[in-house]
Design an enzyme around this catalytic site. Sequence first.
Site, PDB file in Angstrom:
ATOM      1  N   ASP A  64      -0.262   5.030   0.968  1.00  0.00           N
ATOM      2  CA  ASP A  64      -0.545   5.997   2.033  1.00  0.00           C
ATOM      3  C   ASP A  64      -0.393   5.350   3.405  1.00  0.00           C
ATOM      4  O   ASP A  64      -0.973   4.295   3.685  1.00  0.00           O
ATOM      5  CB  ASP A  64      -1.963   6.544   1.895  1.00  0.00           C
ATOM      6  CG  ASP A  64      -2.137   7.393   0.638  1.00  0.00           C
ATOM      7  OD1 ASP A  64      -1.185   7.428  -0.179  1.00  0.00           O
ATOM      8  OD2 ASP A  64      -3.207   7.999   0.464  1.00  0.00           O
ATOM      9  N   LYS A 105      -7.423  -4.007  -4.912  1.00  0.00           N
ATOM     10  CA  LYS A 105      -6.032  -4.230  -4.490  1.00  0.00           C
ATOM     11  C   LYS A 105      -5.675  -5.707  -4.548  1.00  0.00           C
ATOM     12  O   LYS A 105      -4.584  -6.079  -4.991  1.00  0.00           O
ATOM     13  CB  LYS A 105      -5.813  -3.676  -3.078  1.00  0.00           C
ATOM     14  CG  LYS A 105      -5.789  -2.154  -3.018  1.00  0.00           C
ATOM     15  CD  LYS A 105      -5.379  -1.662  -1.643  1.00  0.00           C
ATOM     16  CE  LYS A 105      -5.189  -0.152  -1.639  1.00  0.00           C
ATOM     17  NZ  LYS A 105      -4.666   0.341  -0.359  1.00  0.00           N
ATOM     18  N   SER A 161      -2.591   1.472  -4.690  1.00  0.00           N
ATOM     19  CA  SER A 161      -3.024   2.572  -3.832  1.00  0.00           C
ATOM     20  C   SER A 161      -4.437   3.012  -4.148  1.00  0.00           C
ATOM     21  O   SER A 161      -4.846   3.048  -5.316  1.00  0.00           O
ATOM     22  CB  SER A 161      -2.067   3.770  -4.015  1.00  0.00           C
ATOM     23  OG  SER A 161      -2.504   4.880  -3.265  1.00  0.00           O
ATOM     24  N   GLU A 219      -1.193  10.754   3.871  1.00  0.00           N
ATOM     25  CA  GLU A 219      -2.371  10.386   3.097  1.00  0.00           C
ATOM     26  C   GLU A 219      -2.435  11.391   1.949  1.00  0.00           C
ATOM     27  O   GLU A 219      -2.648  12.590   2.166  1.00  0.00           O
ATOM     28  CB  GLU A 219      -3.640  10.464   3.956  1.00  0.00           C
ATOM     29  CG  GLU A 219      -3.721   9.419   5.053  1.00  0.00           C
ATOM     30  CD  GLU A 219      -4.013   8.025   4.512  1.00  0.00           C
ATOM     31  OE1 GLU A 219      -4.630   7.914   3.424  1.00  0.00           O
ATOM     32  OE2 GLU A 219      -3.622   7.028   5.168  1.00  0.00           O
ATOM     33  N   ASP A 253       0.867  -1.171   0.000  1.00  0.00           N
ATOM     34  CA  ASP A 253       0.000   0.000   0.000  1.00  0.00           C
ATOM     35  C   ASP A 253       0.909   1.227   0.000  1.00  0.00           C
ATOM     36  O   ASP A 253       2.112   1.129   0.303  1.00  0.00           O
ATOM     37  CB  ASP A 253      -0.883  -0.039   1.259  1.00  0.00           C
ATOM     38  CG  ASP A 253      -1.691   1.221   1.450  1.00  0.00           C
ATOM     39  OD1 ASP A 253      -2.267   1.711   0.467  1.00  0.00           O
ATOM     40  OD2 ASP A 253      -1.728   1.734   2.586  1.00  0.00           O
TER      41      ASP A 253
END
Length: 405
Positions: free
Chosen positions: A189, A320, A275, A196, A187
């Site tokens: 962030d 994802k 992401s 973020e 990932d």
Amino acid sequence: MSASQTSDVPTLLVKIFGKDRPGITAGLFDTLAAYSVDVVDIEQVVSRGRLVLCALVTEPTVASAGELRATVHSWAESLKLQAEIISGTGDNRPRGEGRSHVTVLGHPLTAEQTAAIAARIAETGGNIDRIFRLAKYPVTAVEFAVSGCETEPLRTALATEAHGIGVDVAVVSAGLHRRAQRLVVMDVDSTLIQDEVIELFAAHAGCEDKVAEVTAAAMRGELDFEQSLHARVELLAGLDASVVDKVRAEVRLTPGARTLIRTLKRLGYQVGVVSGGFTQVTDDLKERLGLDFASANTLEIVDGKLTGRVTGEIVDRAGKARLLRRFATEAGVPLAQTVAIGDGANDLDMLNAAGLGVAFNAKPVVRQAAHTAVNVPFLDTVLYLLGITREEVEAADFGEDDLPH
């Protein structure tokens, strides 16, 4: 001589203790060579300059066994070492079925925590065959080689124990696959980077607090990610496209991120990111860090302005996991040899789909569902979960820095 050939023959366990120095191992076996013994097993450990050297060898003829003992003791005394010789039969007992690597991370790692982990391993029927320190900073990382119990129940038992005593524990099955090429997908962030990204954009639009509130709820799993994404992006409508370069400059990598990626690439691993943020940032990270894969949402820009919409396929929780599988196929890596790292609820499907899912400084719901959790702020600690030592990382860095540019 094969294991079957040594199963019933008399053997000697020769143990040497004392201050370590070069030449001890060579000296012992040179002494034993005079008696034409065969080496069945060897193990050596050095801790704080003190040596423990164990050699399991076949016993010589009865006529020379006593002479061997006397010679080894005499040799050891000449070097101010201690020797112990124990008679027996055959090799070491076979290791039990079911073998795992258990990595424990502590900051610091206390005796009480170590005792609790060791006791829980024993309660599950496991035996600790070896213990090896992987790193002493920025965390203490220790690896246990465990046999006698299956990986999944051991992982479940230790995850519960680890949460209660405040350490991070990863359990992976032993085998050749651990040394095979892998794919690591992260990932972005609050994992690869400290920020973020949508909040960085929101700060330029003057709506940071409102966006942060929606982001936090989405990461806790309280809101549907796609709906929350659209709601947050709408607040960015009208921003000049030049803000993209400003946000890229504001992004802060997580401590250890460069070391993690650099080391993985040296080992021949492939590395990617997925992401719920935006390609306007992830494409830049891919180029800067030499990543193999990157996928994210794309902010729509028309006439030099953000429209408040995203284009293309939405990268959400299910997306994802889908991208992890796609990257694995493209990389030619079985899904069982993938590692996924993330912190939020929208990472859960990806973490569960991977061979090893790592919750990195994650929300409680994610820590409870992932294979393992890392709760220190250094991303390169993930290397220890793969059996890579800090010394190996530093040696590789030194070797590269030592080369002409």
